[in-house]
Design a protein around this motif. Structure first.
Motif, PDB file in Angstrom:
ATOM      1  N   SER A   7       0.826  -1.203   0.000  1.00 23.25           N
ATOM      2  CA  SER A   7       0.000   0.000   0.000  1.00 23.25           C
ATOM      3  C   SER A   7       0.857   1.247   0.000  1.00 23.25           C
ATOM      4  O   SER A   7       1.983   1.248   0.486  1.00 23.25           O
ATOM      5  N   VAL A   8       0.290   2.300  -0.552  1.00 23.77           N
ATOM      6  CA  VAL A   8       0.966   3.589  -0.591  1.00 23.77           C
ATOM      7  C   VAL A   8       0.703   4.313   0.719  1.00 23.77           C
ATOM      8  O   VAL A   8      -0.429   4.383   1.193  1.00 23.77           O
ATOM      9  N   GLY A   9       1.755   4.838   1.303  1.00 26.54           N
ATOM     10  CA  GLY A   9       1.648   5.572   2.559  1.00 26.54           C
ATOM     11  C   GLY A   9       2.054   4.708   3.741  1.00 26.54           C
ATOM     12  O   GLY A   9       2.071   3.484   3.656  1.00 26.54           O
ATOM     13  N   ALA A  45       6.364   4.611  -0.190  1.00 30.30           N
ATOM     14  CA  ALA A  45       6.349   6.047   0.102  1.00 30.30           C
ATOM     15  C   ALA A  45       5.416   6.786  -0.866  1.00 30.30           C
ATOM     16  O   ALA A  45       5.346   6.449  -2.048  1.00 30.30           O
ATOM     17  N   GLU A  46       4.717   7.766  -0.347  1.00 30.93           N
ATOM     18  CA  GLU A  46       3.858   8.606  -1.186  1.00 30.93           C
ATOM     19  C   GLU A  46       4.735   9.469  -2.088  1.00 30.93           C
ATOM     20  O   GLU A  46       5.770   9.967  -1.671  1.00 30.93           O
ATOM     21  N   SER A  47       4.288   9.641  -3.306  1.00 29.68           N
ATOM     22  CA  SER A  47       5.016  10.482  -4.251  1.00 29.68           C
ATOM     23  C   SER A  47       4.840  11.950  -3.871  1.00 29.68           C
ATOM     24  O   SER A  47       3.783  12.356  -3.388  1.00 29.68           O
ATOM     25  N   GLY A  60       2.485   3.856  -8.666  1.00 29.38           N
ATOM     26  CA  GLY A  60       2.175   2.614  -9.363  1.00 29.38           C
ATOM     27  C   GLY A  60       3.418   1.833  -9.714  1.00 29.38           C
ATOM     28  O   GLY A  60       3.466   0.602  -9.559  1.00 29.38           O
ATOM     29  N   THR A  61       4.437   2.525 -10.178  1.00 30.58           N
ATOM     30  CA  THR A  61       5.708   1.871 -10.495  1.00 30.58           C
ATOM     31  C   THR A  61       6.291   1.210  -9.255  1.00 30.58           C
ATOM     32  O   THR A  61       6.767   0.068  -9.305  1.00 30.58           O
ATOM     33  N   ALA A  62       6.236   1.911  -8.134  1.00 33.50           N
ATOM     34  CA  ALA A  62       6.768   1.355  -6.882  1.00 33.50           C
ATOM     35  C   ALA A  62       5.930   0.164  -6.398  1.00 33.50           C
ATOM     36  O   ALA A  62       6.483  -0.832  -5.917  1.00 33.50           O
ATOM     37  N   LEU A  63       4.615   0.256  -6.530  1.00 29.16           N
ATOM     38  CA  LEU A  63       3.762  -0.874  -6.132  1.00 29.16           C
ATOM     39  C   LEU A  63       4.074  -2.108  -6.969  1.00 29.16           C
ATOM     40  O   LEU A  63       4.217  -3.205  -6.437  1.00 29.16           O
ATOM     41  N   VAL A 117      -1.215   0.059 -13.318  1.00 28.49           N
ATOM     42  CA  VAL A 117      -1.490  -0.935 -12.268  1.00 28.49           C
ATOM     43  C   VAL A 117      -2.808  -1.629 -12.549  1.00 28.49           C
ATOM     44  O   VAL A 117      -2.907  -2.857 -12.505  1.00 28.49           O
ATOM     45  N   ARG A 118      -3.839  -0.846 -12.830  1.00 30.15           N
ATOM     46  CA  ARG A 118      -5.164  -1.445 -13.080  1.00 30.15           C
ATOM     47  C   ARG A 118      -5.129  -2.392 -14.274  1.00 30.15           C
ATOM     48  O   ARG A 118      -5.753  -3.450 -14.248  1.00 30.15           O
TER      49      ARG A 118
END
Length: 160
Positions: A7-9, A45-47, A60-63, A117-118
């Motif tokens: 997850s982001v954050g 981390a949040e962008s 999305g790239t990080a996920l 991502v989707r």
């Protein structure tokens, strides 16, 4: 099959973090006997990009990078399918039985998930039409992983 909740954050110390940790630990313990490997949580981390599109792309790239190759990607998206707990458990069991190495469950940032991502997701999953805080979505998803384990084990935690 490994389960990865990405997850982001970052969750701050408090009730939400404690609940996520509790459900992940329960899922780990229950999953071992069912042929599931580790259950992990990864925080991205949040962008800090200025534009929402750029933030979604970076996040999305990080996920996607956090997910192991060959993993089934399950993206939480309000436009996704509403699955019952039983249906999600069935999908988890099917993926495990078919030899899938990992299932990666993705929660986007405040702006949502990128199209990249989707489009890569094998399943878009929604928790209904309502909007929930990201912290609660993490708790709900971790609980659904644990609930899925109990359903597959025939444990009375889940009562339909």
């Amino acid at each position: 099959m490994r389960l990865l909740l990405a997850s982001v954050g970052r969750l701050k110390a408090g009730a939400e973090r404690d609940l996520v940790a509790r459900y992940i630990e329960r899922a780990r313990a229950s999953g071992r006997a069912l042929g599931f490997g580790d259950v992990q949580m990864v925080e991205i981390a949040e962008s800090s990009a200025r534009r929402a599109e750029d933030r979604m792309a970076e996040e999305g790239t990080a996920l996607l990078a956090a997910c192991p190759p060959g993993a089934l990607l399950v993206a939480l998206d309000p436009r996704g399918r509403n699955l019952s707990s039983e249906d999600l458990a069935t999908r988890m069991g099917q993926e495990r039985d078919n030899g899938r190495a990992a299932m990666c469950l993705l929660i986007g940032g405040a702006d949502g998930l990128s199209d990249a991502v989707r489009s890569r997701a094998g399943l878009l999953l929604a928790f209904g039409a309502a909007t929930f805080p990201h912290q609660l979505v993490r708790v709900m998803l971790a609980e659904q992983l644990y609930r899925g384990m109990t359903i597959l084990a025939g444990h009375p935690y889940h009562r339909a």
